[in-house]
Write a protein that holds these residues in place. Structure first.
Motif, short mmCIF file in Angstrom:
data_model
loop_
_atom_site.label_atom_id
_atom_site.label_comp_id
_atom_site.label_asym_id
_atom_site.label_seq_id
_atom_site.Cartn_x
_atom_site.Cartn_y
_atom_site.Cartn_z
N ASP A 6 0.68 -1.43 0.32
CA ASP A 6 0.62 -0.36 -0.11
C ASP A 6 1.23 0.87 0.15
OD1 ASP A 6 -2.14 -2.03 0.87
OD2 ASP A 6 -2.48 -1.60 2.73
N ALA A 7 2.08 1.23 -0.15
CA ALA A 7 3.12 1.92 0.28
C ALA A 7 3.88 2.61 -0.99
CB ALA A 7 4.30 1.68 0.93
N ASP A 14 13.43 11.22 5.79
CA ASP A 14 14.30 10.46 6.95
C ASP A 14 13.78 10.66 8.53
OD1 ASP A 14 14.29 13.24 8.16
OD2 ASP A 14 16.86 12.99 7.01
N ALA A 15 14.14 10.19 9.37
CA ALA A 15 13.98 10.64 10.92
C ALA A 15 13.31 11.77 11.65
CB ALA A 15 14.88 9.62 12.16
N ALA A 16 14.14 12.70 10.81
CA ALA A 16 14.66 14.22 11.10
C ALA A 16 12.81 14.72 10.24
CB ALA A 16 15.47 15.10 11.16
N GLY A 17 12.14 13.72 8.85
CA GLY A 17 11.45 14.20 8.33
C GLY A 17 11.49 15.52 7.55
N ASP A 18 13.12 14.91 7.27
CA ASP A 18 13.64 15.19 4.96
C ASP A 18 13.31 14.31 4.56
OD1 ASP A 18 14.58 17.45 6.79
OD2 ASP A 18 16.72 16.53 7.19
N ARG A 19 12.84 15.16 3.15
CA ARG A 19 12.66 13.79 2.48
C ARG A 19 13.41 12.90 1.69
NH1 ARG A 19 8.27 15.14 -2.52
NH2 ARG A 19 8.57 13.20 -4.61
N VAL A 20 13.61 11.77 1.47
CA VAL A 20 14.88 11.28 0.68
C VAL A 20 14.37 10.46 -0.36
CG1 VAL A 20 16.49 11.14 2.97
CG2 VAL A 20 14.71 9.27 2.11
N GLY A 21 13.08 10.20 -0.76
CA GLY A 21 12.87 9.42 -1.96
C GLY A 21 11.37 8.66 -1.75
N VAL A 22 10.68 8.14 -2.86
CA VAL A 22 9.42 8.33 -2.86
C VAL A 22 9.70 6.43 -3.37
CG1 VAL A 22 9.86 8.81 -5.57
CG2 VAL A 22 7.47 8.18 -4.28
N ARG A 30 9.95 -5.98 1.29
CA ARG A 30 10.17 -4.91 1.09
C ARG A 30 10.18 -4.26 0.12
NH1 ARG A 30 15.74 -7.18 -1.17
NH2 ARG A 30 14.16 -7.84 -3.03
N LEU A 31 10.29 -2.33 0.10
CA LEU A 31 10.26 -1.53 -0.46
C LEU A 31 11.05 -0.92 -1.48
CD1 LEU A 31 8.88 0.72 2.50
CD2 LEU A 31 6.67 -0.84 0.60
N PHE A 32 10.71 -1.26 -2.56
CA PHE A 32 11.82 -0.13 -3.35
C PHE A 32 11.49 1.25 -3.38
CE2 PHE A 32 12.23 -4.86 -4.29
CZ PHE A 32 12.75 -4.75 -4.49
N VAL A 33 12.69 2.28 -3.30
CA VAL A 33 12.92 3.61 -2.94
C VAL A 33 13.95 4.33 -4.39
CG1 VAL A 33 13.70 5.46 -1.93
CG2 VAL A 33 12.52 3.09 -1.02
N ARG A 34 13.02 4.77 -4.17
CA ARG A 34 13.90 6.03 -5.66
C ARG A 34 14.17 6.88 -4.73
NH1 ARG A 34 10.06 7.53 -9.95
NH2 ARG A 34 10.23 9.22 -8.45
#
Length: 76
Positions: A6-7, A14-22, A30-34
């Motif tokens: 569903d994701a 990241d833990a600080a809330g900074d966007r690192v991908g999609v 597993r998820l696959f992240v770009r």
């Protein structure tokens, strides 16, 4: 979120809330992240993304703190 599948399409922060991908895909376990441009170097070693540059990198469930509402938040 009922399952990691569903994701797909969610923003990854990241833990600080900074966007690192999609999230581009899921294989059930597993998820696959770009990664975002410039974010790969910041998170690559933490998640084992040291192999050659790829379109999307696998992210194991143990690295996910929360998932829902269109956002996947990573653990510290």
């Amino acid at each position: 979120m009922s399952s990691l599948s569903d994701a797909v399409g969610s923003i990854v922060v990241d833990a600080a809330g900074d966007r690192v991908g999609v999230v581009t895909d899921s294989d059930g376990d597993r998820l696959f992240v770009r990664p975002e441009p410039g974010a790969l170097d910041a998170v690559a070693s933490k998640f084992g993304w040291m192999e050659a540059r790829r379109d999307a990198y696998p992210l194991a469930p143990e690295h996910v703190a929360t998932a829902g509402g269109g956002t996947v938040r990573l653990r510290e």
